[in-house]
Design a protein around this motif. Structure first.
Motif, PDB file in Angstrom:
ATOM      1  N   PRO A 133       0.802  -1.225   0.000  1.00  0.00           N
ATOM      2  CA  PRO A 133       0.000   0.000   0.000  1.00  0.00           C
ATOM      3  C   PRO A 133       0.831   1.270   0.000  1.00  0.00           C
ATOM      4  O   PRO A 133       0.344   2.323  -0.397  1.00  0.00           O
ATOM      5  N   VAL A 134       2.086   1.195   0.429  1.00  0.00           N
ATOM      6  CA  VAL A 134       2.927   2.388   0.405  1.00  0.00           C
ATOM      7  C   VAL A 134       3.299   2.724  -1.029  1.00  0.00           C
ATOM      8  O   VAL A 134       3.171   3.862  -1.486  1.00  0.00           O
ATOM      9  N   HIS A 135       3.761   1.714  -1.764  1.00  0.00           N
ATOM     10  CA  HIS A 135       4.136   1.957  -3.153  1.00  0.00           C
ATOM     11  C   HIS A 135       2.928   2.405  -3.980  1.00  0.00           C
ATOM     12  O   HIS A 135       3.013   3.338  -4.771  1.00  0.00           O
ATOM     13  N   VAL A 136       1.802   1.730  -3.792  1.00  0.00           N
ATOM     14  CA  VAL A 136       0.594   2.069  -4.543  1.00  0.00           C
ATOM     15  C   VAL A 136       0.061   3.434  -4.131  1.00  0.00           C
ATOM     16  O   VAL A 136      -0.421   4.211  -4.963  1.00  0.00           O
ATOM     17  N   GLY A 137       0.149   3.751  -2.851  1.00  0.00           N
ATOM     18  CA  GLY A 137      -0.494   4.957  -2.347  1.00  0.00           C
ATOM     19  C   GLY A 137       0.309   6.225  -2.475  1.00  0.00           C
ATOM     20  O   GLY A 137      -0.246   7.322  -2.359  1.00  0.00           O
ATOM     21  N   LEU A 138       1.623   6.126  -2.687  1.00  0.00           N
ATOM     22  CA  LEU A 138       2.413   7.351  -2.830  1.00  0.00           C
ATOM     23  C   LEU A 138       2.080   8.031  -4.155  1.00  0.00           C
ATOM     24  O   LEU A 138       2.029   7.380  -5.198  1.00  0.00           O
ATOM     25  N   PRO A 139       1.887   9.352  -4.116  1.00  0.00           N
ATOM     26  CA  PRO A 139       1.526  10.080  -5.348  1.00  0.00           C
ATOM     27  C   PRO A 139       2.754  10.338  -6.211  1.00  0.00           C
ATOM     28  O   PRO A 139       3.316  11.436  -6.214  1.00  0.00           O
ATOM     29  N   TRP A 140       3.181   9.319  -6.959  1.00  0.00           N
ATOM     30  CA  TRP A 140       4.443   9.420  -7.681  1.00  0.00           C
ATOM     31  C   TRP A 140       4.458  10.551  -8.699  1.00  0.00           C
ATOM     32  O   TRP A 140       5.492  11.200  -8.905  1.00  0.00           O
ATOM     33  N   ALA A 141       3.330  10.790  -9.343  1.00  0.00           N
ATOM     34  CA  ALA A 141       3.289  11.913 -10.297  1.00  0.00           C
ATOM     35  C   ALA A 141       3.493  13.238  -9.583  1.00  0.00           C
ATOM     36  O   ALA A 141       4.146  14.158 -10.100  1.00  0.00           O
ATOM     37  N   GLY A 142       2.935  13.367  -8.378  1.00  0.00           N
ATOM     38  CA  GLY A 142       3.145  14.576  -7.591  1.00  0.00           C
ATOM     39  C   GLY A 142       4.572  14.702  -7.103  1.00  0.00           C
ATOM     40  O   GLY A 142       5.142  15.798  -7.069  1.00  0.00           O
ATOM     41  N   ILE A 143       5.171  13.574  -6.731  1.00  0.00           N
ATOM     42  CA  ILE A 143       6.575  13.580  -6.315  1.00  0.00           C
ATOM     43  C   ILE A 143       7.454  14.040  -7.472  1.00  0.00           C
ATOM     44  O   ILE A 143       8.388  14.827  -7.284  1.00  0.00           O
ATOM     45  N   ARG A 144       7.119  13.576  -8.660  1.00  0.00           N
ATOM     46  CA  ARG A 144       7.882  14.032  -9.832  1.00  0.00           C
ATOM     47  C   ARG A 144       7.728  15.539 -10.008  1.00  0.00           C
ATOM     48  O   ARG A 144       8.713  16.242 -10.301  1.00  0.00           O
ATOM     49  N   ALA A 145       6.533  16.065  -9.798  1.00  0.00           N
ATOM     50  CA  ALA A 145       6.311  17.510  -9.949  1.00  0.00           C
ATOM     51  C   ALA A 145       7.145  18.302  -8.950  1.00  0.00           C
ATOM     52  O   ALA A 145       7.697  19.365  -9.280  1.00  0.00           O
ATOM     53  N   ILE A 146       7.257  17.793  -7.729  1.00  0.00           N
ATOM     54  CA  ILE A 146       8.086  18.460  -6.717  1.00  0.00           C
ATOM     55  C   ILE A 146       9.547  18.460  -7.152  1.00  0.00           C
ATOM     56  O   ILE A 146      10.249  19.481  -7.049  1.00  0.00           O
ATOM     57  N   LEU A 147      10.024  17.327  -7.641  1.00  0.00           N
ATOM     58  CA  LEU A 147      11.409  17.233  -8.094  1.00  0.00           C
ATOM     59  C   LEU A 147      11.667  18.146  -9.290  1.00  0.00           C
ATOM     60  O   LEU A 147      12.762  18.702  -9.439  1.00  0.00           O
ATOM     61  N   GLU A 148      10.670  18.314 -10.149  1.00  0.00           N
ATOM     62  CA  GLU A 148      10.831  19.211 -11.298  1.00  0.00           C
ATOM     63  C   GLU A 148      10.973  20.664 -10.848  1.00  0.00           C
ATOM     64  O   GLU A 148      11.722  21.439 -11.444  1.00  0.00           O
ATOM     65  N   VAL A 149      10.236  21.040  -9.795  1.00  0.00           N
ATOM     66  CA  VAL A 149      10.405  22.387  -9.241  1.00  0.00           C
ATOM     67  C   VAL A 149      11.825  22.551  -8.696  1.00  0.00           C
ATOM     68  O   VAL A 149      12.478  23.580  -8.899  1.00  0.00           O
ATOM     69  N   ALA A 150      12.327  21.526  -8.003  1.00  0.00           N
ATOM     70  CA  ALA A 150      13.696  21.578  -7.486  1.00  0.00           C
ATOM     71  C   ALA A 150      14.715  21.708  -8.618  1.00  0.00           C
ATOM     72  O   ALA A 150      15.753  22.360  -8.472  1.00  0.00           O
ATOM     73  N   LEU A 151      14.427  21.093  -9.751  1.00  0.00           N
ATOM     74  CA  LEU A 151      15.322  21.201 -10.899  1.00  0.00           C
ATOM     75  C   LEU A 151      15.371  22.613 -11.466  1.00  0.00           C
ATOM     76  O   LEU A 151      16.426  23.110 -11.855  1.00  0.00           O
ATOM     77  N   SER A 152      14.227  23.268 -11.506  1.00  0.00           N
ATOM     78  CA  SER A 152      14.126  24.545 -12.206  1.00  0.00           C
ATOM     79  C   SER A 152      14.302  25.768 -11.308  1.00  0.00           C
ATOM     80  O   SER A 152      14.601  26.850 -11.799  1.00  0.00           O
ATOM     81  N   GLU A 153      14.120  25.613 -10.001  1.00  0.00           N
ATOM     82  CA  GLU A 153      14.163  26.771  -9.105  1.00  0.00           C
ATOM     83  C   GLU A 153      15.235  26.559  -8.035  1.00  0.00           C
ATOM     84  O   GLU A 153      15.014  25.878  -7.036  1.00  0.00           O
ATOM     85  N   SER A 154      16.390  27.194  -8.246  1.00  0.00           N
ATOM     86  CA  SER A 154      17.524  26.974  -7.347  1.00  0.00           C
ATOM     87  C   SER A 154      17.247  27.467  -5.936  1.00  0.00           C
ATOM     88  O   SER A 154      17.775  26.909  -4.968  1.00  0.00           O
ATOM     89  N   HIS A 155      16.409  28.500  -5.786  1.00  0.00           N
ATOM     90  CA  HIS A 155      16.167  29.043  -4.447  1.00  0.00           C
ATOM     91  C   HIS A 155      15.325  28.099  -3.589  1.00  0.00           C
ATOM     92  O   HIS A 155      15.298  28.228  -2.361  1.00  0.00           O
ATOM     93  N   GLN A 156      14.631  27.141  -4.215  1.00  0.00           N
ATOM     94  CA  GLN A 156      13.850  26.166  -3.453  1.00  0.00           C
ATOM     95  C   GLN A 156      14.508  24.787  -3.418  1.00  0.00           C
ATOM     96  O   GLN A 156      14.033  23.893  -2.714  1.00  0.00           O
ATOM     97  N   ARG A 157      15.572  24.633  -4.148  1.00  0.00           N
ATOM     98  CA  ARG A 157      16.154  23.302  -4.351  1.00  0.00           C
ATOM     99  C   ARG A 157      16.539  22.627  -3.032  1.00  0.00           C
ATOM    100  O   ARG A 157      16.242  21.450  -2.803  1.00  0.00           O
ATOM    101  N   ALA A 158      17.189  23.369  -2.156  1.00  0.00           N
ATOM    102  CA  ALA A 158      17.698  22.762  -0.920  1.00  0.00           C
ATOM    103  C   ALA A 158      16.572  22.211  -0.056  1.00  0.00           C
ATOM    104  O   ALA A 158      16.614  21.059   0.389  1.00  0.00           O
TER     105      ALA A 158
END
Length: 535
Positions: A133-158
């Motif tokens: 249920p952890v693997h199924v229930g984690l919002p992987w698409a949302g996690i990817r979106a968070i990582l994409e913000v970290a890629l593009s915005e250096s001030h939020q990366r850390a």
């Protein structure tokens, strides 16, 4: 396991319904011996109860991202993993860092951890088919979106990388406890463990949902807003520690039932996760060490080198007025940035420099020293002055060394560049970067002796112009003691330095009153040495 069988199993997890949502169970359901424990502990009920316990906004956010089938789960996970790999490469190249909870965090190390924690999900090929249920229930698409913000915005990366590492670490701990819970027979102890795990799951999902929801609003309104801040991370981590401790306690209560094999598996799995989570800057330190080895330094240029360390320092009771003035300058937090001690040849400037350097070193306030020496290879010019200073600072201040190493990785021939470029890349820019509050002492002193013995007049002029720029370094108060003869190029160079930046003392004038006393002490010391050596 073949893909077709995997899809069949995941359809079973979702009950064959086109909706990805499992049906929530009631809290603490009553059980009878005729009930099937596997159904009671089915992964779908764990996820359903966690979703039901979320607030409405978080629940809607997570539900909108739950996958419909195994193929969707694989695609969403692979997308998140690919984004994490790209972000890891970016952090490895640029070596950013930040301070969190009093510790300096290297983002490349944290991304190493993120990938290792993702591998914990990826390593078991049929993990989804096993209805985790952890693997199924984690919002992987949302996690990817968070990582994409970290890629593009250096001030939020850390903060995003740190938050993601915490989330995946806690998710993996949850997964370990759920594996232990699954084979338990129905009991009050098993119910209590289940509730503890649901609470931990709710906390992790809510933390991720907050960032995902803000990210969606940002995309729609184009208004920049932080997905997480450092206080969010600290609150999340503190609450997770409490919930994990509770889950661990409930698991120990079930200890008599889980058996030795499962107990060993639990301990080994948690130890493996803790080793990843608490691994501190291992790869980064090795890489920094390799890059810092590129620093070319002037041999025997420091105050305590084999050439200088055996030379005399001021005898106790001598130069008291002058040393008192210098130490008053070093002790004054409002003291001027540069102290120039000027005197003719043979009046003891280097003896004073060694004395002051040793005192500052013992107090932990000496950043670096450089003693020029006419006719002594690398010490007779300033070609390696800044690399030598940078090397000493990097050895004493690892956070600063990390920034210096990054400059050397970008330009491995930096030590052969012009002095101005060396100053900018090895000192000025690294010190301007945001460092840990513990990275530099409040006042960091450099001792530069016998500048007049630099045989290149143009280098002397350039060096003095560059040293003036220390007032532009805002992250620390770099302060410099310089000694030299009153040669015309030096007098002209120091004259161009503002009085707000410079304090100067003429050595002959400063010791007029103490010279007779100093000579008496010196002769008494030398005669005593002669009597001792030649009785």
């Amino acid at each position: 396991m073949q893909p077709s069988r995997k899809r069949d199993r995941i359809r079973g997890f979702f009950g064959g319904s086109p909706s990805p949502l499992p049906t929530p169970t009631t809290a603490a359901p009553a059980r009878t011996p005729s009930q099937d424990p596997a159904k009671v502990r089915n992964g779908s009920s764990i996820l359903a109860d966690a979703l039901e316990a979320l607030n409405r906004e978080d629940r809607d956010t997570v539900r909108s991202l739950l996958p419909a089938d195994a193929i969707s789960i694989d695609a969403a996970f692979d997308g998140a993993y690919g984004c994490a790999t790209e972000l890891h490469q970016q952090c490895t190249n640029k070596r950013p860092s930040w301070e969190y909870k009093g510790r300096q965090i290297y983002l490349s190390d944290h991304m190493d951890k993120v990938l290792q924690l993702l591998d914990k999900f990826k390593s078991v090929g049929d993990i989804v088919a096993n209805v985790d249920p952890v693997h199924v229930g984690l919002p992987w698409a949302g996690i990817r979106a968070i990582l994409e913000v970290a890629l593009s915005e250096s001030h939020q990366r850390a903060v995003l990388i740190t938050g993601m590492e915490l989330s995946l670490y806690m998710s993996n701990r949850l997964k370990v406890y759920l594996d232990i819970y699954a084979p338990l027979s129905p009991s009050l102890a098993a119910d209590n463990l289940r509730k503890a795990l649901v609470h931990l799951y709710v906390h992790v999902l809510g933390f991720l949902a907050q960032a995902i929801r803000i990210q969606r609003k940002r995309s729609a309104s184009r208004v920049l807003q932080a997905l997480w801040c450092s206080s969010d991370l600290m609150h999340f981590e503190e609450r997770c520690d409490i919930l994990c401790a509770r889950a661990g306690e409930e698991a120990r209560i079930c200890d008599c039932e889980i058996g030795e094999r499962w107990r060993e598996k639990l301990n080994a799995s948690l130890l493996s996760l803790d080793r990843i989570h608490h691994l501190e800057a291992g790869l980064t330190k090795l890489q920094d060490k390799a890059d810092l080895a590129k620093l070319l330094t002037a041999r025997e240029a420091t105050y305590d080198s084999s050439a200088e360390g055996s030379l005399p320092q001021c005898l106790p009771g001598t130069r008291t007025d002058l040393l008192g003035e210098i130490f008053k300058w070093t002790a004054n937090p409002q003291g001027k940035r540069i102290f120039w001690l000027c005197g003719k040849a043979g009046v003891g400037k280097s003896t004073i420099s060694r004395t002051v350097a040793k005192d500052l070193d013992e107090e932990g306030r000496l950043g670096a020293s450089f003693f020029f020496k006419r006719g002594r290879a690398d010490r007779s010019h300033a070609n390696l002055f800044f690399p030598t200073i940078a090397k000493q600072l990097a050895d004493k201040l690892p956070d600063l060394g990390h920034a210096i190493a990054a400059a050397l990785e970008d330009d491995s021939l930096l030590c052969e560049r012009h002095m101005t470029k060396q100053f900018d890349r090895l000192l000025f820019q690294p010190m301007q970067r945001r460092l840990s509050s513990k990275a530099l002492p409040k006042d960091c002193f450099l001792v530069v002796d016998a500048l007049d013995e630099c045989e290149d007049i143009q280098q002397i002029e350039t060096l003095l112009k560059l040293l003036k720029r220390i007032e532009d370094i805002m992250t620390a108060r770099i302060r410099i003691l310089v000694t030299s003869r009153p040669d015309p190029p030096l007098v002209a160079g120091f004259k161009d330095i503002s009085n707000d930046l410079l304090q100067d003392v003429q050595l002959e004038e400063a010791q007029v009153e103490s010279i007779k006393s100093d000579l008496n002490i010196f002769f008494e010391h030398e005669l005593a040495q002669i009597r001792m050596n030649y009785p």
